[in-house]
Design a protein around this motif. Sequence first.
Motif, mmCIF file in Angstrom:
data_model
loop_
_atom_site.group_PDB
_atom_site.id
_atom_site.type_symbol
_atom_site.label_atom_id
_atom_site.label_comp_id
_atom_site.label_asym_id
_atom_site.label_seq_id
_atom_site.Cartn_x
_atom_site.Cartn_y
_atom_site.Cartn_z
ATOM 1 N N PRO A 307 0.811 -1.222 0.000
ATOM 2 C CA PRO A 307 0.000 0.000 0.000
ATOM 3 C C PRO A 307 0.839 1.265 0.000
ATOM 4 O O PRO A 307 2.056 1.228 0.219
ATOM 5 C CB PRO A 307 -0.768 -0.134 1.324
ATOM 6 N N PRO A 308 0.184 2.419 -0.216
ATOM 7 C CA PRO A 308 0.871 3.702 -0.018
ATOM 8 C C PRO A 308 1.179 3.913 1.454
ATOM 9 O O PRO A 308 0.859 3.072 2.302
ATOM 10 C CB PRO A 308 -0.143 4.722 -0.557
ATOM 11 N N ARG A 309 1.753 5.047 1.771
ATOM 12 C CA ARG A 309 2.241 5.296 3.137
ATOM 13 C C ARG A 309 1.154 5.203 4.198
ATOM 14 O O ARG A 309 1.439 4.897 5.358
ATOM 15 C CB ARG A 309 2.900 6.672 3.217
ATOM 16 N N ARG A 310 -0.077 5.420 3.823
ATOM 17 C CA ARG A 310 -1.148 5.393 4.817
ATOM 18 C C ARG A 310 -1.465 3.982 5.304
ATOM 19 O O ARG A 310 -2.219 3.809 6.268
ATOM 20 C CB ARG A 310 -2.408 6.036 4.254
ATOM 21 N N GLY A 311 -0.931 2.962 4.649
ATOM 22 C CA GLY A 311 -1.180 1.589 5.075
ATOM 23 C C GLY A 311 -2.473 1.030 4.514
ATOM 24 O O GLY A 311 -3.065 1.596 3.596
ATOM 25 N N ILE A 312 -2.930 -0.093 5.069
ATOM 26 C CA ILE A 312 -4.097 -0.782 4.521
ATOM 27 C C ILE A 312 -5.380 -0.497 5.291
ATOM 28 O O ILE A 312 -6.459 -0.916 4.879
ATOM 29 C CB ILE A 312 -3.871 -2.300 4.431
ATOM 30 N N GLY A 313 -5.298 0.205 6.424
ATOM 31 C CA GLY A 313 -6.500 0.631 7.136
ATOM 32 C C GLY A 313 -7.441 -0.506 7.475
ATOM 33 O O GLY A 313 -7.033 -1.537 8.028
ATOM 34 N N GLU A 314 -8.723 -0.348 7.111
ATOM 35 C CA GLU A 314 -9.734 -1.338 7.485
ATOM 36 C C GLU A 314 -9.530 -2.680 6.796
ATOM 37 O O GLU A 314 -10.091 -3.698 7.223
ATOM 38 C CB GLU A 314 -11.126 -0.807 7.169
ATOM 39 N N GLN A 325 -4.421 -17.457 4.604
ATOM 40 C CA GLN A 325 -3.491 -18.141 5.494
ATOM 41 C C GLN A 325 -2.161 -17.416 5.662
ATOM 42 O O GLN A 325 -1.458 -17.615 6.651
ATOM 43 C CB GLN A 325 -3.226 -19.557 4.968
ATOM 44 N N ARG A 326 -1.796 -16.591 4.709
ATOM 45 C CA ARG A 326 -0.478 -15.962 4.764
ATOM 46 C C ARG A 326 -0.544 -14.596 4.082
ATOM 47 O O ARG A 326 -1.233 -14.433 3.073
ATOM 48 C CB ARG A 326 0.552 -16.854 4.076
ATOM 49 N N VAL A 327 0.179 -13.618 4.632
ATOM 50 C CA VAL A 327 0.246 -12.273 4.077
ATOM 51 C C VAL A 327 1.717 -11.880 3.944
ATOM 52 O O VAL A 327 2.512 -12.082 4.867
ATOM 53 C CB VAL A 327 -0.482 -11.244 4.967
ATOM 54 N N VAL A 328 2.075 -11.339 2.800
ATOM 55 C CA VAL A 328 3.382 -10.719 2.600
ATOM 56 C C VAL A 328 3.127 -9.226 2.427
ATOM 57 O O VAL A 328 2.477 -8.812 1.461
ATOM 58 C CB VAL A 328 4.115 -11.315 1.376
ATOM 59 N N TYR A 329 3.620 -8.433 3.365
ATOM 60 C CA TYR A 329 3.311 -7.009 3.444
ATOM 61 C C TYR A 329 4.589 -6.215 3.143
ATOM 62 O O TYR A 329 5.576 -6.308 3.862
ATOM 63 C CB TYR A 329 2.796 -6.687 4.854
ATOM 64 N N SER A 330 4.554 -5.414 2.083
ATOM 65 C CA SER A 330 5.657 -4.516 1.746
ATOM 66 C C SER A 330 5.235 -3.107 2.131
ATOM 67 O O SER A 330 4.256 -2.582 1.611
ATOM 68 C CB SER A 330 5.981 -4.591 0.250
ATOM 69 N N SER A 331 5.985 -2.490 3.027
ATOM 70 C CA SER A 331 5.590 -1.192 3.581
ATOM 71 C C SER A 331 6.699 -0.166 3.426
ATOM 72 O O SER A 331 7.878 -0.464 3.645
ATOM 73 C CB SER A 331 5.254 -1.340 5.076
ATOM 74 N N CYS A 332 6.308 1.061 3.093
ATOM 75 C CA CYS A 332 7.254 2.175 3.063
ATOM 76 C C CYS A 332 7.073 3.066 4.285
ATOM 77 O O CYS A 332 7.670 4.147 4.357
ATOM 78 C CB CYS A 332 7.096 2.993 1.783
ATOM 79 N N ASN A 333 6.254 2.614 5.255
ATOM 80 C CA ASN A 333 6.007 3.407 6.457
ATOM 81 C C ASN A 333 5.857 2.463 7.646
ATOM 82 O O ASN A 333 4.765 1.952 7.906
ATOM 83 C CB ASN A 333 4.745 4.252 6.278
ATOM 84 N N PRO A 334 6.924 2.208 8.395
ATOM 85 C CA PRO A 334 6.845 1.284 9.524
ATOM 86 C C PRO A 334 5.827 1.682 10.584
ATOM 87 O O PRO A 334 5.326 0.818 11.318
ATOM 88 C CB PRO A 334 8.274 1.303 10.085
ATOM 89 N N VAL A 335 5.488 2.964 10.673
ATOM 90 C CA VAL A 335 4.505 3.398 11.668
ATOM 91 C C VAL A 335 3.118 2.858 11.326
ATOM 92 O O VAL A 335 2.433 2.268 12.175
ATOM 93 C CB VAL A 335 4.478 4.939 11.780
ATOM 94 N N THR A 336 2.673 3.031 10.077
ATOM 95 C CA THR A 336 1.367 2.491 9.703
ATOM 96 C C THR A 336 1.415 0.969 9.606
ATOM 97 O O THR A 336 0.409 0.301 9.854
ATOM 98 C CB THR A 336 0.885 3.091 8.373
ATOM 99 N N LEU A 337 2.567 0.407 9.275
ATOM 100 C CA LEU A 337 2.704 -1.047 9.288
ATOM 101 C C LEU A 337 2.468 -1.593 10.689
ATOM 102 O O LEU A 337 1.723 -2.578 10.868
ATOM 103 C CB LEU A 337 4.104 -1.444 8.801
ATOM 104 N N ALA A 338 3.068 -0.972 11.711
ATOM 105 C CA ALA A 338 2.866 -1.417 13.088
ATOM 106 C C ALA A 338 1.399 -1.359 13.472
ATOM 107 O O ALA A 338 0.859 -2.276 14.112
ATOM 108 C CB ALA A 338 3.710 -0.564 14.037
#
Length: 373
Positions: A307-314, A325-338
Amino acid sequence: MTTSVALSCGYFDAWRCRSCTLLATPYEVQLAQQQARMEALLPPMLWDAPHASAVGGFRNKAKMAVAGTVEAPTLGILAADGTGIDLQACPLHEQPIVDAMPALERLVRDARLTPYDVPSRRGELKHLILTASPDGELALRIVLRSSESLPRIRKHLAVLDHLPLVSVSANLQPEHKAVLEGDDELLLAGDGVLVMRVNGIGLRLRPRSFFQTNTAVASALYRQATAWIDEADPATMLDLYCGVGGFALHAARAGRPISGVEVTAEAIDAARETAEAMGADASFTVGDAASVDLEGARAPELVVVNPPRRGIGELAGRLDASAVQRVVYSSCNPVTLARDLAAMPGFAPVRARAFDMFPHTDHAEVLVELARR
């Protein structure tokens, strides 16, 4: 560990540009500090060694704000007062971009493109955006306030003939606000497609397409995600926020069926073309990634999100409640990832790796694998 500054930048030393806030910090220290920040922010998991970048010459895209005058334009950034700071020789850019800058400046002068003056809200030319492919080809976007100067631009495009340009387009952005581009894109030369050859896959970029600004590190990111996906060997996979299909098309080479969703029609068209050229079992749909149907038997076994920096939200809650069963998450913003990981208690973080897309800054890219508890 070295304690010397690894990249020499006259702009930084002269205090003309301080965008690379960590440039005075040894690169090995930058990486270690970045890793420590992410480990402190995210849940406990296994961390692979961070993937480093070249310290210079790594940016495949130059977004140059144009200021000054027709006779003496500046191509670079804007100071706080709106005046221009010329950065044509920025050492972060790939060499074909740096080599092209004098020709772009000449186009501004010859076509009489009045730089947009932010304080007075006058002028026509706002930005020049130049992207370089691994093959050394270039795509140029000229961001204008109106169509007034288009005839002059067309007349003087020949000053760029010596450049390896495969696409030149004009974007019209008439509003006075901090938005880089407008809705209208007009192709002026070439076929509008820049091929980014990444790990043997020719990803197609059109003028409005998104691609990581660090090609070498993006290539490593795709390889790592593909390795994790191949290890999990899911029967079905969905790539959300798929862009031009980078993650999906890498994973598709194993022969598994892949689908992708992205809101930008131009990116989806490009992904479909690449899939067809590869002969991949991949389908791509224009749509809102956050609203994709994940209910019941329709849920894929593995989902990639980028996702963009805002993350995936809802979408985090919907993934948690699904049969995925499994998610691979690529994030450019560790804050919204957390924040998003906290909203998915049904998944356990398995492993992560940092990819330094943006050396000399606090920005970070991180790839995380999650498995159903």
